[in-house]
Enzyme design. Structure first.
Site, PDB file in Angstrom:
ATOM      1  N   PRO A  43     -27.440  -9.350  10.926  1.00  0.00           N
ATOM      2  CG  PRO A  43     -27.445  -9.587   8.607  1.00  0.00           C
ATOM      3  CD  PRO A  43     -26.535  -9.582   9.787  1.00  0.00           C
ATOM      4  CD  GLU A 101     -18.636 -12.983   2.126  1.00  0.00           C
ATOM      5  OE1 GLU A 101     -17.414 -12.924   2.395  1.00  0.00           O
ATOM      6  OE2 GLU A 101     -19.212 -12.117   1.450  1.00  0.00           O
ATOM      7  NE  ARG A 111     -33.110  11.730  18.258  1.00  0.00           N
ATOM      8  CZ  ARG A 111     -34.327  11.868  18.728  1.00  0.00           C
ATOM      9  NH1 ARG A 111     -34.910  10.853  19.321  1.00  0.00           N
ATOM     10  NH2 ARG A 111     -34.980  12.981  18.616  1.00  0.00           N
ATOM     11  CG  ASP A 145     -38.857  11.606  18.987  1.00  0.00           C
ATOM     12  OD1 ASP A 145     -39.209  12.420  18.122  1.00  0.00           O
ATOM     13  OD2 ASP A 145     -37.683  11.422  19.338  1.00  0.00           O
TER      14      ASP A 145
HETATM   15  N1  4GX Z   1     -28.123  -5.172  11.221  1.00  0.00           N
HETATM   16  N2  4GX Z   1     -24.793  -6.636   8.273  1.00  0.00           N
HETATM   17  C1  4GX Z   1     -22.675  -7.168   9.426  1.00  0.00           C
HETATM   18  C2  4GX Z   1     -21.166  -8.891   8.519  1.00  0.00           C
HETATM   19  C3  4GX Z   1     -21.432  -9.823   9.653  1.00  0.00           C
HETATM   20  C4  4GX Z   1     -22.065 -11.045   9.466  1.00  0.00           C
HETATM   21  C5  4GX Z   1     -22.289 -11.854  10.559  1.00  0.00           C
HETATM   22  C6  4GX Z   1     -21.256 -10.212  11.926  1.00  0.00           C
HETATM   23  C7  4GX Z   1     -21.859 -11.442  11.793  1.00  0.00           C
HETATM   24  C8  4GX Z   1     -26.667  -5.836   9.710  1.00  0.00           C
HETATM   25  C9  4GX Z   1     -28.036  -5.558   9.965  1.00  0.00           C
HETATM   26  C10 4GX Z   1     -26.120  -6.322   8.436  1.00  0.00           C
HETATM   27  C11 4GX Z   1     -24.386  -7.474   7.145  1.00  0.00           C
HETATM   28  C12 4GX Z   1     -23.691  -6.104   9.068  1.00  0.00           C
HETATM   29  C13 4GX Z   1     -23.369  -8.523   7.564  1.00  0.00           C
HETATM   30  N3  4GX Z   1     -21.017  -9.421  10.873  1.00  0.00           N
HETATM   31  N4  4GX Z   1     -26.020  -5.609  10.835  1.00  0.00           N
HETATM   32  N5  4GX Z   1     -22.242  -7.922   8.251  1.00  0.00           N
HETATM   33  N6  4GX Z   1     -29.058  -5.690   9.114  1.00  0.00           N
HETATM   34  O1  4GX Z   1     -26.871  -6.498   7.512  1.00  0.00           O
HETATM   35  O2  4GX Z   1     -26.895  -5.196  11.762  1.00  0.00           O
END
Ligand code: 4GX
Length: 236
Positions: A89, A116, A154, A169
């Site tokens: 995120p 986390e 795609r 698209d």
């Molecule tokens: N877009 N998540 C990854 C664990 C995490 C935390 C920090 C790496 C660094 C998400 C999103 C997403 C939640 C996947 C936390 N991994 N990933 N996860 N939105 O919410 O890509």
């Protein structure tokens, strides 16, 4: 185009690639996806991929060493990638422009985190960039990685049978799609717009553009703003 995915849930990636347009792209060999179980890059008896956070607090943090060893193996077996993407995120928002950019690369590695978070040194030493699929939290990077592979694949010639449909698209045009109808011409009193039955191709095109713009200004005015900035008008 070559992808490599590093994950503690390799079967999630394999299942997601078994079906659909992208699945066929993999079968045809146009898209090559290597899936790597992070635990195979551990060295301890318990195949540990996480540990408690320095400084305390709740939850677990993914360790750096398995990711470093995974990348060493991918480099040796599959060559040096053009990009190593961490899904999280905290990343830059993944959009159609990002998909287009990645589709121009030959080899992309995707790192999937769980728990986390991930030791910051994965970002510093392994990842070359960080992408987010949206402002919400999912429980791991696997579904985001599948989304990135899907959207990018795609755009690789030959993966989608009809290249015209890819170019038409909604998002490659930067606006939302127009309404679609198929038979019957009337259902529960709701008629298909006459223009679509008229056979006037120019009129149909004009109606679709008008409806696409109407929807976009109602639902996603931000996209109209962006198009005005990028093209100087809101039509083409
Ligand atoms: N877009 N998540 C990854 C664990 C995490 C935390 C920090 C790496 C660094 C998400 C999103 C997403 C939640 C996947 C936390 N991994 N990933 N996860 N939105 O919410 O890509």
């Amino acid at each position: 185009m070559k992808f490599d995915v590093v994950t503690i849930f390799p079967r999630m990636i394999e299942a997601g690639l078994a079906e659909g347009v992208v699945g066929r792209g993999v079968e045809k060999g146009i898209v090559d996806v290597g899936v790597h179980d992070l635990r195979t890059f551990t060295t301890d008896r318990h195949r540990t991929v996480d540990d408690v956070p320095y400084g305390g607090g709740p939850g677990m943090v993914m360790k750096v060493e398995p990711f470093v060893r995974a990348l060493e193996t991918i480099r040796a077996e599959r060559g040096t990638p053009d990009a190593v993407v961490l899904l999280s995120p905290q990343g830059r928002l993944f959009d159609q422009g990002e998909a287009r950019r990645l589709s121009g690369l030959g080899h992309v590695v995707l790192l999937c985190g769980r728990y986390e978070g991930i030791d910051e040194r994965v970002r510093d030493l392994v990842a070359t960039e960080e992408l987010s699929i949206g402002d919400f939290v999912v429980s791991g990077g696997e579904t985001p990685a599948l989304i990135v592979i899907d959207a990018v694949s795609r755009l690789v010639p030959g993966v989608v049978g009809d290249q015209e449909s890819v170019e038409q698209d909604s998002f490659s045009q930067g606006i939302l799609d127009h309404p679609h109808y198929t038979r019957p011409a009337e259902f529960e009193g709701r008629k298909v717009p006459d223009v679509l039955l008229s056979g006037h191709h120019a009129e149909v095109r004009r109606w679709r553009m008008q409806e696409a713009l109407r929807r976009t200004s109602e639902r996603r005015p931000d996209l109209i703003e962006r198009r005005v900035k990028e093209t100087g008008n809101e039509r083409d």
